[in-house]
Write an enzyme that holds these catalytic residues in place. Sequence first.
Site, PDB file in Angstrom:
ATOM      1  N   SER A 693     -33.656 -48.139  47.373  1.00 53.49           N
ATOM      2  CA  SER A 693     -32.243 -48.356  47.047  1.00 53.49           C
ATOM      3  C   SER A 693     -31.332 -47.241  47.545  1.00 53.49           C
ATOM      4  O   SER A 693     -30.117 -47.350  47.427  1.00 53.49           O
ATOM      5  CB  SER A 693     -32.065 -48.522  45.541  1.00 53.49           C
ATOM      6  OG  SER A 693     -32.442 -47.351  44.858  1.00 53.49           O
ATOM      7  N   LYS A 736     -27.565 -48.269  36.474  1.00 49.92           N
ATOM      8  CA  LYS A 736     -26.870 -47.466  37.471  1.00 49.92           C
ATOM      9  C   LYS A 736     -25.357 -47.481  37.242  1.00 49.92           C
ATOM     10  O   LYS A 736     -24.683 -46.448  37.347  1.00 49.92           O
ATOM     11  CB  LYS A 736     -27.191 -47.981  38.874  1.00 49.92           C
ATOM     12  CG  LYS A 736     -28.638 -47.754  39.301  1.00 49.92           C
ATOM     13  CD  LYS A 736     -28.938 -48.391  40.649  1.00 49.92           C
ATOM     14  CE  LYS A 736     -30.385 -48.183  41.060  1.00 49.92           C
ATOM     15  NZ  LYS A 736     -30.702 -48.827  42.352  1.00 49.92           N
TER      16      LYS A 736
END
Length: 813
Positions: A693, A736
Amino acid sequence: MTKFGDMKTHQFIDVDPKRVPSKIPILPLYDVVLFPKMVLPLLVVKEESKALIKEVLDADGILGVLVAKESELVDTYTVKDLYDVGTVAIIIKVETADTGETQIMLQGISRFKIENYVADSHYFSTEMTMVEDSVKTDKETKALMSNILKLYDKLVTLSPTLPDEIAGMANTIEEPGILADMIASTINCSCEEKQEILQTFNPKKRLKKVTKLINYQLEVLEMGTKIQSQVQEDIGNKQREYYLREQLKAIREELGEAEDAESDVDEYRERLAKMKLPKEAEKEAERELKRLSRMPSSSSEYTVASTYLDWITTLPWDKKTLDKHNIKDAKKILDDDHFGLDKAKKRIIEYLAVRKLKPDSKGPILCFSGPPGTGKTSLGKSIAKSLGREYVRLALGGVRDEAEIRGHRRTYVGALPGRIIQGIRRAETKNPVFVLDEIDKVGNSYQGDPSSALLEVLDPEQNFSFSDHYLDVPFDLSEVMFLTTANVLHTIPSALRDRMEVIELLGYTEDEKVKITKKYLIPRQRRAHGLMANQIAITTGAIKHIISGYTREAGLRNLEREIAAICRGVASKIAEGLKESVSIKVMNVAKFLGPVKAIPEMSERIVIPGVVMGLAWTPAGGDLLFIEATAMAGNQGLLLTGQLGSVMKESVQTALSFIRTHAIELDIPEDYFKKHDIHVHVPQGAIPKDGPSAGVTMLTALTSLITNRKVIKKLAMTGEITLRGQVLPVGGVKEKILAAHRSGIKVIIMPKTNQNDLDEIPKKVLKALNIHFVERMSDVLKLALEKRNGKERRAKNIYMTDEKRGSTRRTTV
């Protein structure tokens, strides 16, 4: 001079053979052989040997042992009386009894061969050469090892003196020489035969000799078993039973134990008569009760049988609590105990509603997943409270033995049921709320896989007949409400995870933390430290300052620790008489907690090109990840630091390949990569990092560095990239985004395919963020990098070809 003695357990010592001196004192042994890597307890008889041991202990504890050729104890040994091959040993334990007897524990280090005896006033000393086994293992040696292990396993099964565990221990030994020594030290053979094994230096030959000894012992045991079975068949069953019963009765009367045994049997019989046991359990209990009635109370088997009957008669086979089905009360209890967690509360209320309409329904196993400190375990207590059931918690962190779940078989000494049955007995009801805490931390080892045992426990279609190895009869777990908690899901085996319905608990926003602190944390810590409500006050501003300046977490554990630290400080001042009450404001928080621990504006670290903030997922929630890139003169290529995993390293390579492929579109000189080395670093280098990611973050950092364009402020991003410039979806989006919001981030770039993951994010958080969804890397660069000014655009480098000169020249337009 020594002979066998008894000592307690010991701690194995790893001795470096290089520590052993070339000259060592000799302790004579008779009728016993010590092998290398083995341990031997000895009783010291002679005064000369006691003096030798005292001197050795005052030195390094190392000596040599040689076996006497004659198997009888003599007053004085000569050199000719001893074999010339022995074992270097270290004294690992010494005990002196009140009677003056000395017991020692020796641990073998290595074989040795005598080179020359040295005269001494009290004992023999010798100059010797140590003999080490060769480590090379060929196919024949492996075959010999495999064959001897099979024979040894069979020998252990037949032998009444060898414990079952010793065969498993032998299977863990990989060195052929040590395996031969270990088996030779445990089998029943003469001292001369063992000394012959000790004097065989070649491991392969040693294995062959030990194999012959085992085969001989197997023949003896099999013949003895055959003879015993023939004798037993000759005795009539009725006559034998009558004889034994009469003999047992006479023994009990002589010992005065008949009344005690009969009273225990009568007590168990009364208990069983009052209980409604399942047929299988009742049959097993009756069988064990008959065995108990025939045993003397002094027998070890008597304790085993009575303990088993204790478990059978104390388990709640037919006892259960009545559920409360008041949905309004359940909602109130959940709201009083927990703030937020709307999704989890909604699912719990649905579960309770179904139980109200259909009490015999087999509900799903709920798994609360989320970062630490988000209230997963305490939700189980609230559910038990709302249902009116007993609450049981089983911590699974670090459990590596299947017997922890299923129990040990009764053949083992000290056997007990597994922790599931123990929890049911502790609850005294067959339908408690049973929380399996930290199910993602379950491990496995050579003792079995506990997660496999949990498959039956957590399957509503199977757990109505759960089989515990100790009970050896089915127990109905279908009415138990099992709840599980986990920080991460990927470590849970797929078969086990498939049996659970996962409810994810997100981290808390700042507003939620403020409300929870006021409603729960401050009152709880105030009571814990003996403070009254009028003695301490913490303002909202101070709470926010503590959240942003002293904690950086998804949950509330560190926040509660900081509140506790403040309460301790206030309690200290009040106890000393310095203050009657204290008001905590922003300006005096540092007096109690020290300087600020977390940087409020993490985005302020981005001040030069090549530095970008990414969003990362951890088991403790979301976090920020800084990517730093720099360039220097050279032609060595790419350098990566910061404990990056293989996937993250590949992301950097992919990003660099994309940039080199699109160098013209990005206005990068074509000789840039020939003249520059690029160094990519991820701070907090002591922490391992991995995952795909960070791809968009890596590419943005490299592009920012090479084009000398800074990244816009208060920006963070996440996403996986491909060589074609596509941005692929990633996981952990909720955590996140909450981490970015906590850190003051205002702009987020993420893959468009993750857009649906925002449904469960609090609306207040989404309003405070400007989230851009992208599909290609070109979109990321347009959004992330600052625009060029007019001069930079006009000074763009263009390469043109001068056909007349046949050369390439650089022209600035």
